[in-house]
Write a protein that holds these residues in place. Structure first.
Motif, PDB file in Angstrom:
ATOM      1  N   PRO A 277       0.803  -1.233   0.000  1.00 53.27           N
ATOM      2  CA  PRO A 277       0.000   0.000   0.000  1.00 53.27           C
ATOM      3  C   PRO A 277       0.834   1.280   0.000  1.00 53.27           C
ATOM      4  O   PRO A 277       0.347   2.324  -0.471  1.00 53.27           O
ATOM      5  CB  PRO A 277      -0.819  -0.124   1.295  1.00 53.27           C
ATOM      6  CG  PRO A 277      -0.844  -1.580   1.598  1.00 53.27           C
ATOM      7  CD  PRO A 277       0.464  -2.115   1.118  1.00 53.27           C
ATOM      8  N   LYS A 278       2.042   1.237   0.521  1.00 54.35           N
ATOM      9  CA  LYS A 278       2.871   2.441   0.593  1.00 54.35           C
ATOM     10  C   LYS A 278       3.752   2.635  -0.641  1.00 54.35           C
ATOM     11  O   LYS A 278       4.536   3.584  -0.698  1.00 54.35           O
ATOM     12  CB  LYS A 278       3.755   2.397   1.843  1.00 54.35           C
ATOM     13  CG  LYS A 278       2.966   2.392   3.147  1.00 54.35           C
ATOM     14  CD  LYS A 278       3.882   2.313   4.352  1.00 54.35           C
ATOM     15  CE  LYS A 278       3.106   2.234   5.658  1.00 54.35           C
ATOM     16  NZ  LYS A 278       4.001   2.097   6.838  1.00 54.35           N
ATOM     17  N   ARG A 283       7.448   6.701  -5.550  1.00 56.31           N
ATOM     18  CA  ARG A 283       8.455   5.793  -4.980  1.00 56.31           C
ATOM     19  C   ARG A 283       8.830   4.709  -5.981  1.00 56.31           C
ATOM     20  O   ARG A 283      10.002   4.329  -6.095  1.00 56.31           O
ATOM     21  CB  ARG A 283       7.916   5.180  -3.686  1.00 56.31           C
ATOM     22  CG  ARG A 283       8.838   4.133  -3.075  1.00 56.31           C
ATOM     23  CD  ARG A 283       8.591   3.925  -1.605  1.00 56.31           C
ATOM     24  NE  ARG A 283       9.189   2.702  -1.109  1.00 56.31           N
ATOM     25  CZ  ARG A 283      10.492   2.487  -0.969  1.00 56.31           C
ATOM     26  NH1 ARG A 283      11.355   3.447  -1.275  1.00 56.31           N
ATOM     27  NH2 ARG A 283      10.942   1.340  -0.500  1.00 56.31           N
ATOM     28  N   MET A 284       7.856   4.212  -6.722  1.00 54.49           N
ATOM     29  CA  MET A 284       8.143   3.205  -7.741  1.00 54.49           C
ATOM     30  C   MET A 284       9.129   3.762  -8.769  1.00 54.49           C
ATOM     31  O   MET A 284      10.082   3.087  -9.171  1.00 54.49           O
ATOM     32  CB  MET A 284       6.837   2.761  -8.418  1.00 54.49           C
ATOM     33  CG  MET A 284       6.983   1.529  -9.286  1.00 54.49           C
ATOM     34  SD  MET A 284       5.401   1.016 -10.025  1.00 54.49           S
ATOM     35  CE  MET A 284       4.492   0.488  -8.578  1.00 54.49           C
ATOM     36  N   PRO A 341      14.232  -5.982  -5.167  1.00 50.50           N
ATOM     37  CA  PRO A 341      14.141  -7.095  -4.213  1.00 50.50           C
ATOM     38  C   PRO A 341      12.986  -6.901  -3.222  1.00 50.50           C
ATOM     39  O   PRO A 341      12.690  -5.773  -2.809  1.00 50.50           O
ATOM     40  CB  PRO A 341      15.495  -7.059  -3.501  1.00 50.50           C
ATOM     41  CG  PRO A 341      16.412  -6.350  -4.450  1.00 50.50           C
ATOM     42  CD  PRO A 341      15.557  -5.336  -5.149  1.00 50.50           C
ATOM     43  N   TYR A 342      12.351  -7.991  -2.854  1.00 49.94           N
ATOM     44  CA  TYR A 342      11.235  -7.905  -1.918  1.00 49.94           C
ATOM     45  C   TYR A 342      11.665  -7.282  -0.595  1.00 49.94           C
ATOM     46  O   TYR A 342      10.873  -6.564   0.052  1.00 49.94           O
ATOM     47  CB  TYR A 342      10.638  -9.295  -1.669  1.00 49.94           C
ATOM     48  CG  TYR A 342      10.001  -9.894  -2.903  1.00 49.94           C
ATOM     49  CD1 TYR A 342       8.996  -9.218  -3.579  1.00 49.94           C
ATOM     50  CD2 TYR A 342      10.399 -11.141  -3.382  1.00 49.94           C
ATOM     51  CE1 TYR A 342       8.406  -9.761  -4.713  1.00 49.94           C
ATOM     52  CE2 TYR A 342       9.809 -11.694  -4.509  1.00 49.94           C
ATOM     53  CZ  TYR A 342       8.828 -10.998  -5.175  1.00 49.94           C
ATOM     54  OH  TYR A 342       8.249 -11.534  -6.298  1.00 49.94           O
ATOM     55  N   ALA A 343      12.906  -7.528  -0.173  1.00 43.79           N
ATOM     56  CA  ALA A 343      13.381  -6.958   1.090  1.00 43.79           C
ATOM     57  C   ALA A 343      13.324  -5.432   1.059  1.00 43.79           C
ATOM     58  O   ALA A 343      13.035  -4.798   2.084  1.00 43.79           O
ATOM     59  CB  ALA A 343      14.804  -7.431   1.376  1.00 43.79           C
ATOM     60  N   ALA A 344      13.585  -4.839  -0.120  1.00 44.34           N
ATOM     61  CA  ALA A 344      13.554  -3.376  -0.232  1.00 44.34           C
ATOM     62  C   ALA A 344      12.139  -2.828  -0.150  1.00 44.34           C
ATOM     63  O   ALA A 344      11.954  -1.616   0.023  1.00 44.34           O
ATOM     64  CB  ALA A 344      14.200  -2.957  -1.553  1.00 44.34           C
ATOM     65  N   LEU A 345      11.142  -3.700  -0.261  1.00 40.73           N
ATOM     66  CA  LEU A 345       9.739  -3.268  -0.250  1.00 40.73           C
ATOM     67  C   LEU A 345       9.009  -3.701   1.014  1.00 40.73           C
ATOM     68  O   LEU A 345       7.811  -3.431   1.148  1.00 40.73           O
ATOM     69  CB  LEU A 345       9.006  -3.858  -1.467  1.00 40.73           C
ATOM     70  CG  LEU A 345       9.505  -3.428  -2.848  1.00 40.73           C
ATOM     71  CD1 LEU A 345       8.865  -4.290  -3.928  1.00 40.73           C
ATOM     72  CD2 LEU A 345       9.211  -1.959  -3.095  1.00 40.73           C
ATOM     73  N   ASP A 348       6.930  -1.256   2.807  1.00 47.43           N
ATOM     74  CA  ASP A 348       5.761  -0.789   2.052  1.00 47.43           C
ATOM     75  C   ASP A 348       4.615  -1.787   2.086  1.00 47.43           C
ATOM     76  O   ASP A 348       3.503  -1.479   1.641  1.00 47.43           O
ATOM     77  CB  ASP A 348       6.150  -0.561   0.586  1.00 47.43           C
ATOM     78  CG  ASP A 348       7.274   0.447   0.429  1.00 47.43           C
ATOM     79  OD1 ASP A 348       7.022   1.625   0.684  1.00 47.43           O
ATOM     80  OD2 ASP A 348       8.384   0.029   0.065  1.00 47.43           O
ATOM     81  N   ALA A 349       4.864  -3.002   2.581  1.00 49.96           N
ATOM     82  CA  ALA A 349       3.906  -4.095   2.454  1.00 49.96           C
ATOM     83  C   ALA A 349       2.834  -4.036   3.539  1.00 49.96           C
ATOM     84  O   ALA A 349       3.027  -3.474   4.619  1.00 49.96           O
ATOM     85  CB  ALA A 349       4.630  -5.436   2.518  1.00 49.96           C
ATOM     86  N   ASN A 350       1.703  -4.661   3.232  1.00 56.26           N
ATOM     87  CA  ASN A 350       0.617  -4.834   4.182  1.00 56.26           C
ATOM     88  C   ASN A 350       0.835  -6.165   4.897  1.00 56.26           C
ATOM     89  O   ASN A 350       0.479  -7.227   4.381  1.00 56.26           O
ATOM     90  CB  ASN A 350      -0.723  -4.819   3.452  1.00 56.26           C
ATOM     91  CG  ASN A 350      -1.898  -5.075   4.377  1.00 56.26           C
ATOM     92  OD1 ASN A 350      -1.749  -5.085   5.595  1.00 56.26           O
ATOM     93  ND2 ASN A 350      -3.068  -5.304   3.797  1.00 56.26           N
ATOM     94  N   ALA A 351       1.403  -6.095   6.090  1.00 56.93           N
ATOM     95  CA  ALA A 351       1.759  -7.313   6.820  1.00 56.93           C
ATOM     96  C   ALA A 351       0.536  -8.111   7.235  1.00 56.93           C
ATOM     97  O   ALA A 351       0.640  -9.321   7.513  1.00 56.93           O
ATOM     98  CB  ALA A 351       2.597  -6.961   8.046  1.00 56.93           C
ATOM     99  N   ALA A 352      -0.629  -7.476   7.272  1.00 53.95           N
ATOM    100  CA  ALA A 352      -1.863  -8.182   7.638  1.00 53.95           C
ATOM    101  C   ALA A 352      -2.627  -8.666   6.413  1.00 53.95           C
ATOM    102  O   ALA A 352      -3.699  -9.265   6.551  1.00 53.95           O
ATOM    103  CB  ALA A 352      -2.753  -7.267   8.474  1.00 53.95           C
ATOM    104  N   GLY A 353      -2.117  -8.404   5.223  1.00 56.10           N
ATOM    105  CA  GLY A 353      -2.822  -8.748   4.000  1.00 56.10           C
ATOM    106  C   GLY A 353      -2.722 -10.218   3.663  1.00 56.10           C
ATOM    107  O   GLY A 353      -1.853 -10.941   4.171  1.00 56.10           O
TER     108      GLY A 353
END
Length: 362
Positions: A277-278, A283-284, A341-345, A348-353
């Motif tokens: 979501p962030k 940023r992209m 890389p996913y680590a760089a994001l 920004d991720a929705n940890a509850a998603g």
């Protein structure tokens, strides 16, 4: 399913090109008042044909069912007679040539008349009945895209409503020859979504081949090429990338890429914003430009930094793939894909998603 925007402008151009020789079939431009938009199926001489009449929109067309390649038609009238003038390009670089003239009148719910090549032998009889695609039995597996085609484009539905060739890893649409990946143990909705991606490309492929001059229509190097690949398979998500290369008789060949992220259970597209979501557009772009500096020369970097970029995205094991889609044709070679890389994001991720666990350890 609407006719793809990629080819619609070219189809419109092909229709208007037939006006170059208005005297070839006679009549006055435009259709008689009785002529309405409708689809028909019948015979020209002894050959089965299907015809779409769309007065005033430069989209009227027909095809011989043994070939399934559209021929553009332009409407004229002579009194109450409808005259449909067909024109094709015989060779690359050549002008359109009028190759046939339909002269039609209403007959019950259908149309009757003749077809004749200008200056050719005796006219061939034409008999057409209304084509109601909603009454035709399904021969291909049911899917939302096939039903939209059935409703919105009966001629295309007639072409593609047939058994497709399935293997353990792919599905091939036989008329276009295009293939698309299969997913092991896929849900019904996901299989339907993948079929609809192949269907949309197959419609574009046949539209493209119809636009080629006749001397190129049998050339396997011309037309429309699809390379589709599964790039990630997880518990909740799958991702794919389509790369399309096409030459439809225009000034030059072209290409585009499309990334897809799909929910494995529902087959619906998943926006990157649902996962991250962030991850804003700004940023992209920053992440992309940071990564692409190591991949391109200075002149491409200048092009990429001149204006906001639009991206198509797909997922791979190494991370989120960003590919620009907004560059002008002359700069298309600068559209390098960058892997974030996913680590760089993670921040920004929705940890509850629902998709977090597919990409990150808790």
């Amino acid at each position: 399913m609407a006719r793809p925007a990629l080819l619609l402008a070219a189809l419109l151009g092909a229709g208007s090109a037939a006006a170059q020789d208005q005297a070839a079939c006679g009549g006055t431009p435009g259709a008689p008042a009785w002529a309405k938009s409708a689809a028909y199926r019948g015979t020209l001489g002894t050959l089965p044909i299907a015809l779409q009449l769309t007065p005033g929109r430069f989209e009227s067309r027909y095809f011989y069912e043994r070939r399934s390649l559209d021929i553009s038609l332009e409407e004229f009238r002579s009194g109450e007679q409808l005259i449909l003038q067909e024109a094709v390009r015989l060779e690359r670089g050549g002008d359109s040539v009028v190759t046939g003239c339909f002269t039609l009148m209403p007959a019950g719910t259908g149309l009757k008349g003749t077809w004749q090549a200008p200056g050719g032998p005796a006219a061939q009889p034409v008999t057409l009945s209304p084509l109601n695609a909603l009454t035709l039995p399904l021969k291909a597996p049911n899917s939302p895209g096939l039903q939209r085609l059935r409703r919105d484009d009966p001629l295309a539905f007639l072409k593609f409503n047939r058994a497709w060739v399935r293997t353990a890893s792919s599905v091939r649409e036989p008329l276009s020859g295009l293939s698309y990946p299969r997913v092991a143990n896929a849900s019904g909705p996901l299989n339907a979504a993948l079929q609809d991606r192949l269907l949309e490309n197959a419609v574009s492929a046949l539209d493209c081949r119809s636009l080629l001059p006749q001397d190129l229509q049998a050339d396997p190097a011309a037309g429309y090429e699809l390379r589709a690949a599964l790039t990630l398979q997880k518990t909740r998500l799958i991702s794919l990338r389509e790369d399309v290369y096409y030459e439809c008789g225009g000034a030059h060949p072209d290409n585009f890429s499309l990334g897809l992220i799909l929910d494995r259970a529902t087959g619906r597209e998943v926006s990157p914003a649902v996962i991250w979501p962030k991850l804003t557009a700004a940023r992209m772009q920053t992440l992309y430009l940071t990564g692409v500096r190591r991949q391109v020369e200075a002149d491409c970097l200048d092009v990429l930094t001149q204006s906001p970029l639009e991206f198509t995205v797909n997922l791979k094991p190494a991370g989120l793939n960003l590919t620009p889609t907004s560059l002008p044709h002359v700069a298309a070679a600068c559209a390098e894909t960058v892997v974030v890389p996913y680590a760089a994001l993670r921040a920004d991720a929705n940890a509850a998603g629902p998709y977090f666990a597919d990409l990150y350890a808790r």
